[in-house]
Design an enzyme around this catalytic site. Structure first.
Site, PDB file in Angstrom:
ATOM      1  N   HIS A 252       0.832  -1.202   0.000  1.00 46.88           N
ATOM      2  CA  HIS A 252       0.000   0.000   0.000  1.00 46.88           C
ATOM      3  C   HIS A 252       0.868   1.255   0.000  1.00 46.88           C
ATOM      4  CE1 HIS A 252      -2.921  -2.974   1.478  1.00 46.88           C
ATOM      5  NE2 HIS A 252      -3.842  -2.167   1.009  1.00 46.88           N
ATOM      6  N   ASP A 325      -4.699  -5.983  -7.988  1.00 49.34           N
ATOM      7  CA  ASP A 325      -4.913  -5.384  -6.680  1.00 49.34           C
ATOM      8  C   ASP A 325      -5.229  -3.908  -6.932  1.00 49.34           C
ATOM      9  OD1 ASP A 325      -5.108  -5.099  -3.944  1.00 49.34           O
ATOM     10  OD2 ASP A 325      -3.136  -5.925  -3.522  1.00 49.34           O
TER      11      ASP A 325
END
Length: 606
Positions: A252, A325
């Site tokens: 992230h 993702d």
């Protein structure tokens, strides 16, 4: 790094034979081949789409609001700021997106009836397009620490807890129940199960989201959950290909690098994905990681043709949907600009582009790439056909709508809740109990102080862990006091806990990812020094026990959701036998070259 290398060597030695056996299983296609008539019908549908509609089918996007047409004004403002539309219906009309992902923080998942209404509104908007196409609605309902839909839906133990339980039947049952509830709310694609093998104790992003550190065991549980979800009529998604379990960087916020050799990948990372494919997995999610042994270009796997087409498609024989993702994660944005990422992902072999940071930039980039010839129409139609075949398999073309009666009959039913409690009871792991303090006796340990970490609550909780655990013990006949000391207790909070321990028969302290410098260690030491017996419960990673001295007993729950804390309370009180076994090794804190508790360790009262 020393810990990670040790874990890798240990796993290679312990599981090479079993992992190789799983890895050699014959690959299977993602789903039974559609009939020629179905394929021809969907190809005709694609031929009627404008180029803009075709591009839209490739995107799965977030949108704020509890309603497809009438969200709260604050959500309208966020949608206008981030996407340039007011609501989900306008998003579908403007960009023709093929899917929408639900998040709790986007206010999509307030409660089951609202979720069903939102899903129906989204489907009505999809069928109102010039070329009517139902949408594929998705979410991340992994359970444990990642759950977008909370109570009154049934919340199951997370992956590592199921790994501790070790039962493929329980894993399949948990997924079947969870899948049936998602389907009742109109959610047809779940981004679960996690197929990463967590061999690094310091992994900041996977951890207890993984079933464990044994590739063969993880593979069996992944396959069981794939079958469970898909038997409930929703698409399962194994993630994060080619394997995100051996990293100390969170994708992230950065770009992790996996240093496994090709042989190590075959033996550690590949078996769960091979098992998922053999089980008929509907979709596979990519990882924003660099994997030099598989692709030396330093491109993240999401953008790597050698990994996604060369290995996943050609070597493993997978022909189902590949979804990225989230494209707003830093791991995929570091090397290329946001306008290049979606194009490169499609060139690599991706089908669905998930949640780009700026939809207009990403959508127009793909549109321009097709117009310029960088992406052929045939290439994007290949992905669109896979997506439509999945929608067809899920019955969305027949009837994409759900009913409130279905919600009432299915979501959070007494049978489902009872099954969740039974499954959770088999996962609680008793790590140490040298003096036989556990199970607690209501005669000699009647007054219990419950203190400890109260991290931000996942959707499966009704309150802070200390409150939930104290309440559960109270229902079992103990007099309990709850005191939250936080994940980083200061001296004042530690002194308050010590004072509260006076006169108590036992202290139960919940710990959360204890490190060498964590003040949670100071708290536990101060409580031990009072002379009151201390029971430590690791409410996330099970490694905490290695850094706690003098405790009377240690338990691991792998999450702090209600279902797991209630199960732990029953175990502590002797109402249930501890049945869990570590799915990961716990190394010594003072000498990481030594394993304190191996995979499979777990005590019982018998």
């Amino acid at each position: 790094m020393h810990d990670r290398n040790l874990s890798r060597r240990t796993l290679l030695t312990a599981t090479a034979v079993a992992a190789t056996a799983v890895a050699s299983a014959a690959p299977a296609l993602a789903s039974p081949a559609a009939s020629r008539g179905t394929r021809a019908r969907l190809e005709r549908l694609i031929s009627r789409m404008s180029l803009e509609e075709k591009v839209g089918q490739l995107f799965v996007m977030r949108v704020y609001g509890h309603s497809a047409t009438d969200p709260d004004q604050a959500d309208v403002d966020l949608n206008l700021e981030e996407i340039g539309v007011r609501n989900a219906a306008e998003l579908i009309s403007e960009y023709h997106v093929g899917g929408i992902i639900y998040f709790a923080w986007a206010h999509n998942t307030r409660e089951p009836h609202q979720i069903a209404d939102l899903s129906n509104g989204i489907q009505r908007a999809g069928l109102a397009q010039p070329t009517p196409v139902p949408l594929l609605i998705s979410t991340d309902q992994e359970h444990g620490i990642v759950a977008r839909v909370g109570k009154p839906a049934t919340l199951m133990p997370g992956a590592m807890a199921l790994g501790a339980g070790g039962s493929t039947a329980s894993a399949r049952k948990a997924a079947q129940i969870a899948g049936s509830e998602l389907a009742a709310m109109g959610i047809a694609q779940n981004y679960a199960p996690v197929a990463d093998v967590n061999v690094d104790p310091a992994n900041p992003v996977i951890g207890v989201r993984s079933f464990g550190a044994d590739p063969a065991a993880v593979a069996g549980l992944v396959a069981a959950q794939v079958k469970g979800y898909q038997s409930a009529g929703i698409a399962a998604t194994s993630k994060h290909f080619p394997g995100h379990g051996d990293t100390t960087v969170d994708s992230h916020t950065g770009i992790p690098v996996i240093t496994h050799t090709r042989q190590e990948w075959e033996e550690i990372d590949a078996p769960p994905f091979r098992a998922a494919i053999a089980a008929g997995i509907d979709s596979i999610m990519t990882a924003h990681i660099q994997f030099p042994a598989l692709d030396p270009s330093d491109d993240p796997a999401t953008l790597s043709r050698p990994i996604l087409t060369g290995i996943l498609r050609e070597e493993l024989g997978y022909d189902g949907v590949v979804v990225t993702d989230a494209l707003n994660m830093q791991g995929v944005r570091d090397k290329y600009g946001d306008h290049r990422v979606p194009v490169l992902a499609l060139l690599a072999g991706v089908d669905q582009l998930l949640n780009p940071p700026d939809l207009a930039v990403a959508w127009n980039a793909v549109l321009d790439a097709v117009k310029s010839g960088e992406l052929s129409v045939a290439r994007i139609e290949e992905s669109i056909l896979r997506i439509l075949l999945l929608k067809e398999k899920l019955g969305l073309f027949r009837d994409p709508f759900v009913s409130q009666r279905g919600v009432d009959r299915t979501v959070g039913s007494p049978a489902h809740l009872a099954a969740a409690d039974r499954i959770a009871e088999r996962t609680t792991t008793l790590l140490t109990n040298p003096g036989g303090l556990l199970p607690l006796s209501r005669r000699s340990h009647r007054d219990v102080l419950v203190v400890g970490a109260d991290p931000a609550s996942p959707s499966g909780t009704t309150g802070p862990p200390t409150t939930v655990l104290a309440g559960a013990l109270g229902e079992l006949g103990f007099r309990t006091t709850a005191l939250s000391t936080g994940t980083a207790p200061n001296s004042a909070k530690i002194a308050e806990a010590v004072a509260a321990a006076e006169g108590k028969d036992v202290v139960v302290v919940g710990t959360y990812n204890v490190t060498a410098t964590s003040s949670q260690r100071t708290l536990v030491a101060a409580l031990v020094a009072t002379g009151v017996p201390v029971v430590a419960i690791a409410i996330r990673n099970p490694y905490d026990v290695a850094r706690l001295d003098g405790i009377a007993a240690a338990v691991a729950t792998y999450s702090w959701t209600d279902v797991e804390l209630r199960a732990a309370a029953r175990v502590i009180a002797g109402r249930a036998e501890p049945q869990g076994h570590l799915p990961v090794p716990v190394q010594r804190a003072d000498d990481p070259s030594q394993v304190l508790f191996p995979i499979g360790h777990g005590l019982s009262y018998r």
